[in-house]
Scaffold this active site. Structure first.
Site, PDB file in Angstrom:
ATOM      1  N   ASP A 390       0.863  -1.177   0.000  1.00 28.34           N
ATOM      2  CA  ASP A 390       0.000   0.000   0.000  1.00 28.34           C
ATOM      3  C   ASP A 390       0.906   1.236   0.000  1.00 28.34           C
ATOM      4  O   ASP A 390       2.117   1.148   0.210  1.00 28.34           O
ATOM      5  CB  ASP A 390      -0.887  -0.037   1.254  1.00 28.34           C
ATOM      6  N   LYS A 391       0.329   2.400  -0.262  1.00 26.80           N
ATOM      7  CA  LYS A 391       1.129   3.628  -0.290  1.00 26.80           C
ATOM      8  C   LYS A 391       0.914   4.459   0.969  1.00 26.80           C
ATOM      9  O   LYS A 391       1.827   4.660   1.765  1.00 26.80           O
ATOM     10  CB  LYS A 391       0.787   4.467  -1.533  1.00 26.80           C
ATOM     11  N   GLU A 478      -3.707  20.083  -0.591  1.00 26.69           N
ATOM     12  CA  GLU A 478      -4.366  21.378  -0.469  1.00 26.69           C
ATOM     13  C   GLU A 478      -4.054  22.027   0.880  1.00 26.69           C
ATOM     14  O   GLU A 478      -3.831  23.235   0.958  1.00 26.69           O
ATOM     15  CB  GLU A 478      -5.866  21.212  -0.654  1.00 26.69           C
ATOM     16  N   PHE A 505     -11.819  18.450  -8.771  1.00 26.44           N
ATOM     17  CA  PHE A 505     -10.744  17.652  -9.370  1.00 26.44           C
ATOM     18  C   PHE A 505     -11.286  16.290  -9.784  1.00 26.44           C
ATOM     19  O   PHE A 505     -12.138  15.707  -9.110  1.00 26.44           O
ATOM     20  CB  PHE A 505      -9.618  17.466  -8.340  1.00 26.44           C
ATOM     21  N   LYS A 528      -5.703  25.164 -10.673  1.00 26.98           N
ATOM     22  CA  LYS A 528      -4.427  24.514 -10.375  1.00 26.98           C
ATOM     23  C   LYS A 528      -4.538  23.043 -10.760  1.00 26.98           C
ATOM     24  O   LYS A 528      -5.613  22.439 -10.697  1.00 26.98           O
ATOM     25  CB  LYS A 528      -4.049  24.664  -8.900  1.00 26.98           C
ATOM     26  N   ARG A 559       6.120  16.770  -5.349  1.00 27.33           N
ATOM     27  CA  ARG A 559       4.844  16.796  -6.069  1.00 27.33           C
ATOM     28  C   ARG A 559       4.622  18.226  -6.555  1.00 27.33           C
ATOM     29  O   ARG A 559       4.651  19.164  -5.768  1.00 27.33           O
ATOM     30  CB  ARG A 559       3.716  16.354  -5.143  1.00 27.33           C
ATOM     31  N   GLY A 640      -5.318   2.981  -3.142  1.00 30.15           N
ATOM     32  CA  GLY A 640      -6.593   3.592  -3.492  1.00 30.15           C
ATOM     33  C   GLY A 640      -6.455   5.063  -3.793  1.00 30.15           C
ATOM     34  O   GLY A 640      -7.429   5.746  -4.090  1.00 30.15           O
ATOM     35  N   ARG A 753      -6.141   3.870  -7.495  1.00 28.43           N
ATOM     36  CA  ARG A 753      -7.605   3.844  -7.384  1.00 28.43           C
ATOM     37  C   ARG A 753      -8.124   2.411  -7.299  1.00 28.43           C
ATOM     38  O   ARG A 753      -9.098   2.035  -7.933  1.00 28.43           O
ATOM     39  CB  ARG A 753      -8.260   4.577  -8.569  1.00 28.43           C
ATOM     40  N   ASP A 784      -6.401  -2.863   3.347  1.00 27.44           N
ATOM     41  CA  ASP A 784      -5.326  -3.741   2.901  1.00 27.44           C
ATOM     42  C   ASP A 784      -5.494  -5.174   3.390  1.00 27.44           C
ATOM     43  O   ASP A 784      -4.693  -6.040   3.032  1.00 27.44           O
ATOM     44  CB  ASP A 784      -3.975  -3.210   3.397  1.00 27.44           C
TER      45      ASP A 784
END
Length: 1105
Positions: A390-391, A478, A505, A528, A559, A640, A753, A784
């Protein structure tokens, strides 16, 4: 209030619908309504119940070949008159079954306890305009549930009303999709005003929705559906109606059922066991056949000193042959090492403590260390080929920090402008009377969805008039940008803006915009987004200066987002406002119409600048991933999160190199048209051709030394659904195979995702490929759990998203960096230890039983045991068990620090290298050789008619005792030769076991035991040692048996010494060799470095004389 709510996925193909009656009150008495039956709200993750535990657990345990075999042998010993007692097989079997049952029962009890914590939690239901407290498991579909701030939603709810006047609420879904940031949800428009118990109880409505589906991102959508497991934040309370309960909630549908995992070592044991069963059957068949050949002579069948009884004469010959066959089976039964399973269970259980005790895997921040939930898979840690991670919370700390920004070529960091040499701006640039800095800061302060939560003020505190605020948002970027604008507010401005529209977004556009009105009536659009989505929509002459900053920040792993704006006229705004409202109200093709309006609105903008935000990675993350790559493991990221976020993280942690060519299979590349299957097919064929068909094949089977291009793959959940679940008419049944081939050829894969069940599908797909590679999944949240349970080994990170992952995992560690030592050191050593344990047990039992088999040729196949019953029972339990147990717990053939610092050592034992058929046959032939030496060496010793000075001869029990003595000393000293890491415990158990054997033999033969019918071993051992010939024979036979092993050790030592001397000369000579051409000033990727190292090492080996 009467209404009929239709909450369905408009474009998705339905698999049936359900009608939910809100509050269990039909809309009209005249409506034809048939009550539907729905499941209750209980969550069940346990495997057993009190009633089915015993039969179900016994069934699972006796599915093991060894357990079933020993059960049959035990029954044979009970039924048939055999040479050995039933206790010799029954007692070890009972011990193994009992210990395993207790262990699995305890683990399932923990799952029952966790389920009860959820099912018995208190919730509030609105009934008759009052709040009624109930247990969570008693919620029914149609109940109106009240949830308060910081509480978890007990089931899937349709959001009806909120304490907020605008009908919104904020939730976190960390336990579902890994995103721990706030998300905004909106109540159904018709019920927004019903924000009290009395008002909501007046609602009479029905909801038509689709049947439960596991997809988190489709179905009802994010606006009205509140999912079980999510947590209410920054909202006092909400009302919702239960639509999916219990095991039909999306969280439960994404839960992968817990199944018993078995290691590759256990599968190898089963294979070896079948071979030894065949040997056992062959021995029993040969002896039974030769017995009746021997008895075909009447004198041999019934000698004068041993006449048959009447019962024996009347017994059918076939029945006698069958009972003789079973008796031989029991006699040779010890070739199957029942005690090996007991030793393996003890080794796994005791060995798991070394992981828990490892101080280097202790985290000071959370005050916890590693945790072992399942000790059955210790050795599997040394065989991992694919790592799925997972991230959010696993690779990252989920903590964003604003680093710097670029405004028209000027870099700003901590309020200081660092004008770079490539900036061509002379003085401040003016846009519509505003400076570039002011416009940029206004854009950051306005173009976001951040909400402000004011901290509670405490009475009596003075001297701090400023207020403290907490920012909450659906995106951590944000919050970082707003805080960055706050820190950079050297340019203070006070103004109020009216927010008119938010263009949210989405992953296809990869940008967001807001339309605002100033107090003077001017209209502005601030936007943005990613550079690739902003640059085509701004003036081209404004791009170059900002692009240099963006590229540099991306290479640094930050990023990046670009910021643009444009001023709107009233006429332009009226047109946009009309189009947006029409698109929002559309019942069909709503998303396409909204996208078209967004596309038209976000055009012809002016670029202001760009931002750089750092998503703080976990400590030593990049080094850990590089070490895993060097150890031969492939790392896949399954998250995700959004593609841009995950992609940036992959670059930052060096999963993707700057030279890696990325292949995309996402909604952006596939498109949203009706023919997206065709476009997907085109991309799959194109990528397949690039990676597999067009790769130049090396000549002569040698690896090409040219540096090949690295590829990385990015895929999202929607595209994965098309691949794994293609439509019937698309003709795409081979999508999955092509996709899998592409994935396996890529250096790294990023899946974004992903729904939790999709993560498990990815793991299952790789796990079931040819060769059945060992997979490992690592994650920190409930989302997970499915992939953790699906993989061969599941690792839970003790993170910030609850402990669901660590509770359901096989192992839990505080940080991702601890995987390095867990796999490269602990996993490597556990595999080597248990592989040696398994081979050693089969070897020593073959040495044990082969003389017993040979002895039958010299005793008329009468089933006469060669060894005394005490020796038969004690051989595996006492005489030879402790040395191999100590070895399997303490052995370190390579130092732990060396294993951790040199990941390539991991590959030497990969692919189950030590339990392949070749080493198995080596151990088998070694055991057969030593068994022959034992028996025939003592046999030739007994050719001398007298071994004593007084002319007396030794008997058959002396013969067997000499063989047994040589056997015990040989197999124990063989283990001593294999030991590389000596501790006081190794010395104690090895020399102590030999001393105990000698002491036991003196003691057993030195006392007349009243419970024995025959005192056949009385004074045998003592009498045996009075012969000098016996002493010499024992020493000589031990040396002859171990001589091949000693010779092999000496030859290996000489070869290693010569190899080291040769390699020290290699650098001076290698200067004369042609080296593969490397591109100048280009950093080598990890794979390219490994190719060069492999080339050098191969030359070293090939050039040896």
């Amino acid at each position: 209030m009467d209404c009929r709510l239709r909450v369905c996925a408009g474009e998705e193909k339905r698999v049936g619908t359900r009608t939910v009656v809100v509050g269990h009150r039909p809309v009209s008495e005249t409506d034809a309504y048939v009550a539907q039956k729905f499941c209750d709200n209980r969550i069940v993750s346990s495997k057993y119940t009190l009633w089915n535990f015993l039969p179900k657990n016994l069934f699972e345990q006796f599915r093991r070949i060894a357990n079933f075999y020993f059960l049959i042998i035990f029954l044979v010993q009970v039924i048939v008159d055999t040479p050995t007692s039933p206790v010799t097989s029954g007692l070890p079997l009972f011990f193994v079954i009992t210990v395993t049952a207790i262990k699995q029962g305890y683990e399932d009890w923990l799952r029952h306890r966790a389920d009860n914590e959820v099912n018995k939690s208190n919730v509030f239901i609105v009934e008759n305009a009052k709040q009624v407290q109930k247990e969570s498991e008693k919620i029914k579909v149609g109940d109106i549930v009240e949830v308060k701030a910081d509480e978890t939603f007990p089931c899937d709810l349709i959001f009806l009303a909120s304490s907020s006047p605008d009908g919104t609420c904020y939730v976190t879904t960390a336990s579902l999709d890994g995103e721990s940031n706030f998300k905004t949800h909106y109540a159904v428009r018709d019920t927004t005003v019903l924000c009290t118990d009395e008002a909501i109880d007046t609602l009479t409505a029905t909801i038509e929705c689709e049947q439960p589906q596991p997809d988190l991102y489709k179905s009802l959508g994010p606006e009205n559906l509140l999912l079980k497991g999510a947590t209410l934040k920054n909202t006092q309370k909400i009302y919702g109606v239960a639509v999916y309960t219990g095991m039909e909630t999306k969280m439960a549908l994404n839960y992968q059922g817990k199944s018993q995992k078995r290691s590759a070592v256990e599968k190898s044991i089963n294979g070896f066991l079948i071979v030894y069963l065949c040997i056992l059957l062959s021995k029993a068949t040969v002896c039974t056949t030769l017995k009746y050949v021997w008895q075909s002579n009447p004198f041999n069948d019934e000698p004068w000193y041993n006449e048959k009884t009447k019962k024996e004469k009347e017994t059918f010959k076939v029945l006698r042959m069958f009972t003789d066959f079973l008796s031989f089976m029991v006699l040779f039964n010890f070739i199957i090492p029942v005690s090996m399973y007991v030793t393996v269970e003890m080794q796994k259980f005791l060995g798991s403590f070394f992981i828990s005790w490892d101080k280097e895997m202790y985290d000071e921040e959370i005050k916890e260390g590693a945790l072992v939930n399942t000790s059955d898979l210790n050795e599997e840690l040394g065989q991992v080929e694919y790592v799925f991670t997972d991230k959010t919370g696993t690779l990252t700390e989920n903590s964003m920090e604003f680093i710097e920004c670029c405004i028209d070529g000027h870099k700003y960091k901590d309020c200081i402008s660092e004008v770079d040499g490539f900036s061509q701006t002379d003085g401040p640039l003016k846009y519509y009377g505003k400076s570039r800095e002011e416009l940029f800061l206004r854009a950051l302060c306005l173009c976001h969805t951040v909400q402000i939560k004011e901290a509670d003020q405490v009475d009596g505190l003075m001297g701090h008039p400023e207020r403290k605020y907490t920012y909450i948002s659906s995106s951590p970027d944000e919050i970082a940008l707003v805080k960055g604008a706050e820190n950079l507010s050297c340019f203070i401005f006070f103004s109020r803006y009216q927010l008119l529209h938010v263009l949210n977004f989405d992953p296809v556009r990869r940008r967001m915009s807001v339309i605002v009105r100033t107090t003077t009536g001017k209209l502005f659009l601030f936007c943005k987004g990613a550079d690739s989505s902003i640059f085509p929509r701004v003036q081209q002459e404004e791009i170059q200066q900002t692009k240099v900053h963006v590229d540099r920040n991306a290479m640094d792993g930050y990023r990046t987002l670009c910021v643009a704006f444009k001023e709107l006229t009233q006429k332009e705004y009226d047109k946009i406002d009309k189009q947006l409202n029409e698109a929002k109200m559309a019942l069909q093709d709503r998303e396409e119409k909204m996208a078209k309006v967004f596309e038209d609105t976000e055009a012809d903008m002016h670029l202001i600048g760009a931002t750089a935000v750092e998503d703080r990675l976990q400590e030593q993350l990049a080094e850990t991933i590089e070490a895993l790559h060097a150890a031969g493991m492939k790392v896949w990221v399954l998250t995700g999160d959004k593609m841009e976020t995950a992609k940036s993280t992959c670059y930052a942690c060096r999963l993707f190199q700057t030279s890696t060519e990325l292949l995309e299979l996402t909604a952006r590349t596939v498109g949203e048209s009706e023919r997206k299957e065709d476009r997907l097919h085109e991309l799959l064929i194109e990528y397949h051709k690039k990676l597999i068909q067009d790769v130049p094949k090396s000549r002569g089977g040698l690896k090409s030394w040219t540096l090949t291009q690295e590829y990385g793959l990015i895929i999202d959940g929607a595209t994965l659904s098309l691949i794994l679940n293609p439509s019937q008419d698309s003709g795409s049944s081979n999508y999955k195979n092509i996709f899998l081939q592409i994935c396996l050829k890529c250096a790294a894969v990023l899946c974004c995702r992903m729904a939790p069940l999709q993560k498990a599908q990815i793991v299952r797909m790789v796990k079931n490929t040819k060769g059945s590679p060992i997979t490992l999944s690592v994650g920190d949240g409930a989302n997970d759990v499915s992939m953790i349970l699906e993989a061969h080994v599941g690792i839970g990170i003790k993170g910030k998203e609850g402990r669901q992952a660590s509770r359901n995992s096989d192992y839990a560690v505080p940080k991702f960096k601890h995987l390095r030592k867990l796999l490269l050191a602990h996993g490597h050593l556990y595999y080597v230890r248990i592989a040696h344990l398994v081979q050693y047990f089969f070897y020593k039992n073959l040495c044990f039983i082969l003389p017993q088999f040979l002895y039958q040729f010299f005793c008329g196949f009468s089933q006469q045991p060669l060894y005394d019953a005490a020796y038969l029972t004690m051989y595996n339990i006492c005489f030879t068990s402790l040395p191999i147990l100590a070895y399997s717990l303490l052995e370190q053939h390579i130092n732990i620090d060396t294993l951790t610092s040199d990941p390539q050592l991991y590959m030497k034992v990969s692919d189950n290298a030590m339990l392949q058929w070749r080493p198995f046959l080596y151990w088998t032939f070694l055991g057969a050789f030593e068994g022959l030496v034992f028996f025939f060496g003592v046999y030739f010793l007994f050719q001398n008619s007298s071994l004593e000075d007084n002319g007396k001869v030794f008997g058959n029990w002396t013969f067997g005792t000499i063989v047994f003595t040589v056997l015990v000393f040989t197999v124990t000293l063989k283990l001593a030769l294999d030991t590389r890491f000596w501790t006081w415990m190794n010395h104690f158990v090895i020399w102590g076991s030999l001393a105990f054997y000698v002491f036991f033999s003196f003691f057993w033969g030195g006392v007349i035991w009243p419970f024995l019918k025959q005192q056949r071993m009385y004074f045998v051992f003592t009498h045996m040692l009075t012969s000098v010939s016996t002493w010499l024979a024992i020493i000589l036979l031990i040396f002859i048996s171990l001589f091949p092993e000693i010779l092999l050790i000496v030859l290996k030592s000489i070869k290693e010494k010569n190899h080291q001397q040769h390699c020290t000369v290699t650098p001076a000579v290698s200067l004369l060799l042609p080296v593969p051409a490397l591109p100048p000033a280009a950093p080598l990727s990890l794979q390219q470095q490994q190719q060069v190292l492999l080339w050098v090492s191969t030359w070293c080996v090939a050039s040896q004389p």
